[in-house]
Design a protein around this motif. Structure first.
Motif, PDB file in Angstrom:
ATOM      1  N   GLY A  41      -9.044 -10.693  -3.736  1.00 36.68           N
ATOM      2  CA  GLY A  41      -8.485  -9.388  -4.107  1.00 36.68           C
ATOM      3  C   GLY A  41      -7.538  -8.760  -3.103  1.00 36.68           C
ATOM      4  O   GLY A  41      -7.024  -7.656  -3.339  1.00 36.68           O
ATOM      5  N   PHE A  42      -7.304  -9.446  -1.963  1.00 39.52           N
ATOM      6  CA  PHE A  42      -6.507  -8.824  -0.889  1.00 39.52           C
ATOM      7  C   PHE A  42      -5.168  -8.278  -1.412  1.00 39.52           C
ATOM      8  O   PHE A  42      -4.810  -7.135  -1.159  1.00 39.52           O
ATOM      9  CB  PHE A  42      -6.271  -9.845   0.235  1.00 39.52           C
ATOM     10  CG  PHE A  42      -5.578  -9.282   1.447  1.00 39.52           C
ATOM     11  CD1 PHE A  42      -6.299  -8.827   2.542  1.00 39.52           C
ATOM     12  CD2 PHE A  42      -4.179  -9.214   1.514  1.00 39.52           C
ATOM     13  CE1 PHE A  42      -5.657  -8.297   3.666  1.00 39.52           C
ATOM     14  CE2 PHE A  42      -3.529  -8.693   2.628  1.00 39.52           C
ATOM     15  CZ  PHE A  42      -4.276  -8.232   3.707  1.00 39.52           C
ATOM     16  N   GLY A  43      -4.442  -9.116  -2.167  1.00 44.70           N
ATOM     17  CA  GLY A  43      -3.109  -8.728  -2.630  1.00 44.70           C
ATOM     18  C   GLY A  43      -3.166  -7.538  -3.582  1.00 44.70           C
ATOM     19  O   GLY A  43      -2.372  -6.595  -3.464  1.00 44.70           O
ATOM     20  N   LYS A  44      -4.131  -7.580  -4.501  1.00 48.07           N
ATOM     21  CA  LYS A  44      -4.245  -6.520  -5.508  1.00 48.07           C
ATOM     22  C   LYS A  44      -4.573  -5.163  -4.847  1.00 48.07           C
ATOM     23  O   LYS A  44      -3.955  -4.133  -5.143  1.00 48.07           O
ATOM     24  CB  LYS A  44      -5.355  -6.906  -6.483  1.00 48.07           C
ATOM     25  CG  LYS A  44      -5.544  -6.008  -7.652  1.00 48.07           C
ATOM     26  CD  LYS A  44      -6.615  -6.636  -8.530  1.00 48.07           C
ATOM     27  CE  LYS A  44      -6.896  -5.856  -9.767  1.00 48.07           C
ATOM     28  NZ  LYS A  44      -7.897  -6.547 -10.596  1.00 48.07           N
ATOM     29  N   ILE A  45      -5.530  -5.198  -3.916  1.00 51.56           N
ATOM     30  CA  ILE A  45      -5.943  -3.933  -3.270  1.00 51.56           C
ATOM     31  C   ILE A  45      -4.860  -3.451  -2.298  1.00 51.56           C
ATOM     32  O   ILE A  45      -4.647  -2.249  -2.132  1.00 51.56           O
ATOM     33  CB  ILE A  45      -7.321  -4.076  -2.566  1.00 51.56           C
ATOM     34  CG1 ILE A  45      -8.362  -4.708  -3.521  1.00 51.56           C
ATOM     35  CG2 ILE A  45      -7.826  -2.731  -2.056  1.00 51.56           C
ATOM     36  CD1 ILE A  45      -8.633  -3.964  -4.809  1.00 51.56           C
ATOM     37  N   ALA A  46      -4.161  -4.404  -1.676  1.00 55.71           N
ATOM     38  CA  ALA A  46      -3.048  -4.006  -0.798  1.00 55.71           C
ATOM     39  C   ALA A  46      -1.982  -3.301  -1.635  1.00 55.71           C
ATOM     40  O   ALA A  46      -1.433  -2.265  -1.232  1.00 55.71           O
ATOM     41  CB  ALA A  46      -2.461  -5.233  -0.102  1.00 55.71           C
ATOM     42  N   TYR A  47      -1.705  -3.843  -2.826  1.00 54.46           N
ATOM     43  CA  TYR A  47      -0.718  -3.213  -3.723  1.00 54.46           C
ATOM     44  C   TYR A  47      -1.180  -1.797  -4.070  1.00 54.46           C
ATOM     45  O   TYR A  47      -0.406  -0.836  -4.006  1.00 54.46           O
ATOM     46  CB  TYR A  47      -0.561  -4.052  -5.000  1.00 54.46           C
ATOM     47  CG  TYR A  47       0.516  -3.524  -5.932  1.00 54.46           C
ATOM     48  CD1 TYR A  47       1.798  -4.076  -5.931  1.00 54.46           C
ATOM     49  CD2 TYR A  47       0.263  -2.447  -6.784  1.00 54.46           C
ATOM     50  CE1 TYR A  47       2.794  -3.586  -6.772  1.00 54.46           C
ATOM     51  CE2 TYR A  47       1.251  -1.944  -7.621  1.00 54.46           C
ATOM     52  CZ  TYR A  47       2.512  -2.524  -7.615  1.00 54.46           C
ATOM     53  OH  TYR A  47       3.490  -2.021  -8.434  1.00 54.46           O
ATOM     54  N   LEU A  48      -2.467  -1.674  -4.423  1.00 54.14           N
ATOM     55  CA  LEU A  48      -3.012  -0.358  -4.783  1.00 54.14           C
ATOM     56  C   LEU A  48      -2.813   0.645  -3.644  1.00 54.14           C
ATOM     57  O   LEU A  48      -2.338   1.768  -3.859  1.00 54.14           O
ATOM     58  CB  LEU A  48      -4.513  -0.504  -5.109  1.00 54.14           C
ATOM     59  CG  LEU A  48      -5.305   0.796  -5.292  1.00 54.14           C
ATOM     60  CD1 LEU A  48      -4.891   1.516  -6.566  1.00 54.14           C
ATOM     61  CD2 LEU A  48      -6.821   0.525  -5.321  1.00 54.14           C
ATOM     62  N   LEU A  49      -3.160   0.231  -2.431  1.00 55.60           N
ATOM     63  CA  LEU A  49      -3.068   1.166  -1.301  1.00 55.60           C
ATOM     64  C   LEU A  49      -1.616   1.524  -0.985  1.00 55.60           C
ATOM     65  O   LEU A  49      -1.295   2.685  -0.714  1.00 55.60           O
ATOM     66  CB  LEU A  49      -3.749   0.569  -0.062  1.00 55.60           C
ATOM     67  CG  LEU A  49      -5.278   0.564  -0.119  1.00 55.60           C
ATOM     68  CD1 LEU A  49      -5.869  -0.303   0.987  1.00 55.60           C
ATOM     69  CD2 LEU A  49      -5.839   1.989  -0.028  1.00 55.60           C
ATOM     70  N   LEU A  50      -0.737   0.526  -1.067  1.00 58.12           N
ATOM     71  CA  LEU A  50       0.660   0.774  -0.694  1.00 58.12           C
ATOM     72  C   LEU A  50       1.421   1.528  -1.770  1.00 58.12           C
ATOM     73  O   LEU A  50       2.197   2.446  -1.481  1.00 58.12           O
ATOM     74  CB  LEU A  50       1.369  -0.560  -0.431  1.00 58.12           C
ATOM     75  CG  LEU A  50       1.029  -1.234   0.891  1.00 58.12           C
ATOM     76  CD1 LEU A  50       1.431  -2.704   0.862  1.00 58.12           C
ATOM     77  CD2 LEU A  50       1.735  -0.529   2.036  1.00 58.12           C
ATOM     78  N   MET A  51       1.213   1.137  -3.035  1.00 57.25           N
ATOM     79  CA  MET A  51       2.020   1.710  -4.112  1.00 57.25           C
ATOM     80  C   MET A  51       1.322   2.872  -4.812  1.00 57.25           C
ATOM     81  O   MET A  51       1.959   3.610  -5.555  1.00 57.25           O
ATOM     82  CB  MET A  51       2.388   0.642  -5.162  1.00 57.25           C
ATOM     83  CG  MET A  51       2.907  -0.656  -4.578  1.00 57.25           C
ATOM     84  SD  MET A  51       4.408  -0.427  -3.594  1.00 57.25           S
ATOM     85  CE  MET A  51       4.522  -1.997  -2.778  1.00 57.25           C
ATOM     86  N   GLY A  52       0.017   2.978  -4.649  1.00 54.92           N
ATOM     87  CA  GLY A  52      -0.690   4.127  -5.224  1.00 54.92           C
ATOM     88  C   GLY A  52      -1.266   3.888  -6.600  1.00 54.92           C
ATOM     89  O   GLY A  52      -1.901   4.775  -7.162  1.00 54.92           O
ATOM     90  N   GLU A  53      -1.048   2.713  -7.173  1.00 55.66           N
ATOM     91  CA  GLU A  53      -1.644   2.421  -8.490  1.00 55.66           C
ATOM     92  C   GLU A  53      -1.960   0.935  -8.575  1.00 55.66           C
ATOM     93  O   GLU A  53      -1.350   0.129  -7.869  1.00 55.66           O
ATOM     94  CB  GLU A  53      -0.686   2.824  -9.620  1.00 55.66           C
ATOM     95  CG  GLU A  53       0.674   2.176  -9.493  1.00 55.66           C
ATOM     96  CD  GLU A  53       1.728   2.771 -10.445  1.00 55.66           C
ATOM     97  OE1 GLU A  53       1.673   3.970 -10.725  1.00 55.66           O
ATOM     98  OE2 GLU A  53       2.586   1.989 -10.882  1.00 55.66           O
ATOM     99  N   LEU A  54      -2.914   0.612  -9.450  1.00 53.02           N
ATOM    100  CA  LEU A  54      -3.266  -0.804  -9.594  1.00 53.02           C
ATOM    101  C   LEU A  54      -2.094  -1.543 -10.238  1.00 53.02           C
ATOM    102  O   LEU A  54      -1.427  -1.002 -11.128  1.00 53.02           O
ATOM    103  CB  LEU A  54      -4.523  -0.955 -10.448  1.00 53.02           C
ATOM    104  CG  LEU A  54      -5.835  -0.654  -9.713  1.00 53.02           C
ATOM    105  CD1 LEU A  54      -6.981  -0.471 -10.700  1.00 53.02           C
ATOM    106  CD2 LEU A  54      -6.175  -1.755  -8.697  1.00 53.02           C
ATOM    107  N   PRO A  55      -1.828  -2.766  -9.810  1.00 55.06           N
ATOM    108  CA  PRO A  55      -0.675  -3.484 -10.370  1.00 55.06           C
ATOM    109  C   PRO A  55      -0.981  -4.100 -11.734  1.00 55.06           C
ATOM    110  O   PRO A  55      -2.118  -4.463 -12.014  1.00 55.06           O
ATOM    111  CB  PRO A  55      -0.455  -4.604  -9.343  1.00 55.06           C
ATOM    112  CG  PRO A  55      -1.808  -4.847  -8.751  1.00 55.06           C
ATOM    113  CD  PRO A  55      -2.537  -3.539  -8.778  1.00 55.06           C
TER     114      PRO A  55
END
Ligand SMILES: CC(=O)SCCNC(=O)CCNC(=O)[C@H](O)C(C)(C)COP(=O)(O)OP(=O)(O)OC[C@H]1O[C@@H](n2cnc3c(N)ncnc32)[C@H](O)[C@@H]1OP(=O)(O)O
Ligand SMILES: O=C([O-])CC(=O)C(=O)O
Length: 443
Positions: free
Chosen positions: A91-105
């Motif tokens: 899940g590293f990439g998915k959660i990193a996206y969430l934290l950086l972009m503010g929404e789940l990808p």
């Protein structure tokens, strides 16, 4: 240090101490919040964030009381995010996206993001030879910081302040961090420990955790369970609000207009401190020391006797701290420690380390009361994320030198999100005040 040097420095220190001394009384007299914390230990409010929430207390009938710890990333509980991942999903990439972009990808966004990070998973030509292999150290955090600062020399846009460029630099460092850590470790083994030097290139089809394990191991092998455990550990370490020491450092340095490389290197310097991310190494050293001095891991009296010696500063590093215990925000529990514990129990059983687990559990049970006994304050104390993380890393055969670097490989995501938020929302240099209590020698 020669005897003469040591005598000189001892004399100078006594002069420094005499001239630097400030009576603790003055802090309360002038209402100074030591450590930017109010008298109840609550952090002084210094900013607003959309990225995460860390709660250790709640208000009931107008009174703030301790509660079970909560950690939220972008509106989701950490437990929900961890549980939402498939059994073998990294899940590293998915959660990193969430934290950086503010929404789940969406699936498409996640694919594009993953390939962007993959694209940055490479180092400049000869970087390992020219930078990482130069003066390798057992302190991998220092080696990484040097590499981070040097990467700026290879970036023709190092000082370009645009948001796009800053995001690119953050994604690049997120991609490069595992290599900076693992290669620095191998260079240290080769140079200082008479071992072999391995430089396995990252593989584009592998996740961050899988690449980390693959690059670390001479034969490049790892199991899915190992990778999944490490992936979970990294998600748990990714982010912890704006006030933790390294993220606040990120925000402070960002606010001065400094570039990404300098900012992240400053955050690394903060994280390695033994009261912050460096505690995971300290916990392991402490546990080794306790194992040598406690015969029966089920004997609570024997363990308590030795923990009291640690608290009095008589043994270990003489700092009087039980590492892995206590937290600036959490009171009754750290939610990450609870998640870790599930993995610890499973792994300890598989690896025949149940006796070690018993020692950990007894320390976790006894330490809070002993800390309170020493500080003469009744305040809940709980085990923090660093208490079990080292045990997990150890069971994954990850060398101790890489424990704090692994924390950094994950926390760089949070630092990046906070750097972007600071750049987007605030254009104000952070500059608190210090009241001068100096004695004036002239008018
Ligand atoms: C990723 C992370 O950063 S998690 C934290 C990792 N750090 C550690 O595990 C190191 C050990 N723990 C500590 O040093 C502290 O608990 C910290 C730094 C985490 C939090 O510190 P604070 O917010 O100041 O703690 P708190 O306000 O609850 O307690 C302060 C007092 O309790 C003592 N105390 C707190 N934790 C401990 C501990 N683990 N061992 C011994 N004494 C402790 C402090 O020394 C301090 O005493 P003092 O008032 O006489 O100076
Ligand atoms: O929040 C803090 O003070 C320490 C920290 O970074 C964490 O617990 O992950």
């Amino acid at each position: 240090m020669s005897q003469g040097q040591s005598k000189y420095l001892e004399r100078q220190i006594s002069i420094c101490k005499e001239n630097d001394e400030i009576s603790p009384r003055l802090y309360s007299e002038y209402g100074v919040n030591l450590g930017l914390r109010d008298p109840d230990g609550k952090g002084v409010l210094t900013g607003l964030t959309n990225i995460s929430a860390v709660n250790g207390t709640k208000v009931i009938s107008g009174k703030r009381v301790p509660c079970e710890g909560e950690l939220w990333y972008r509106g989701y509980r950490i437990e929900t995010l961890i549980n939402s991942l498939g059994e073998n999903e990294m899940g590293f990439g998915k959660i990193a996206y969430l934290l950086l972009m503010g929404e789940l990808p969406s699936d498409e966004e996640q694919k594009t993001f993953t390939s962007a990070v993959r694209h940055y998973r490479k180092l400049p030509t000869n970087f390992v030879r020219d930078v990482i292999m130069k003066a390798p150290s057992s302190d991998i955090m220092n080696s990484m910081s040097r590499s981070i600062l040097t990467l700026a020399s290879y970036d023709s846009e190092a000082k370009n302040p645009s948001l796009q460029n800053n995001l690119r630099q953050c994604l690049q460092l997120i991609g490069q961090f595992p290599m900076l850590a693992v290669y620095a470790y191998h260079a240290h083994v080769f140079t200082n420990l008479d071992g072999s030097m391995y430089v396995h290139n990252p593989k584009s089809e592998l996740s961050t955790a899988e690449n980390f394990l693959m690059m670390l191991r001479p034969d490049q092998s790892f199991s899915t369970v190992e990778a999944k455990t490490l992936d979970t550990a990294m998600i748990l370490h990714m982010e912890h609000g704006g006030g933790n020491n390294s993220t606040f450092t990120t925000r402070v340095v960002t606010s001065s207009g400094s570039d990404t490389y300098s900012t992240i290197s400053a955050a690394m310097s903060s994280l390695k401190g033994p009261k912050h991310g460096g505690a995971n190494i300290k916990v392991m050293n402490m546990m080794n020391d306790i194992r040598k001095n406690v015969k029966d891991f089920s004997d609570e009296d024997e363990i308590a006797y030795y923990l009291r010696k640690i608290l009095s500063g008589e043994v270990l590093d003489h700092k009087g701290l039980i590492y892995g215990m206590g937290h600036a925000v959490y009171t009754l529990s750290d939610p990450r420690e609870k998640i870790f514990k599930k993995y610890v129990k499973q792994l300890a059983k598989e690896k025949g380390r149940e006796n070690d687990l018993l020692l950990y559990e007894n320390i976790e049970k006894l330490a809070p009361e002993l800390i309170n006994e020493k500080r003469k304050v009744k305040k809940p104390v709980c085990a923090n994320v660093d208490f079990y993380s080292g045990f997990v890393f150890n069971m994954l055969n990850i060398p101790i030198e890489l424990y704090t670097p692994l924390f950094a490989v994950a926390r760089i995501v949070g630092w990046s999100a906070h750097r972007m938020e600071e750049l987007i929302c605030t254009d104000k240099i952070i500059r608190p005040a210090y009241m001068s209590v100096m004695e004036k020698h002239e008018n």
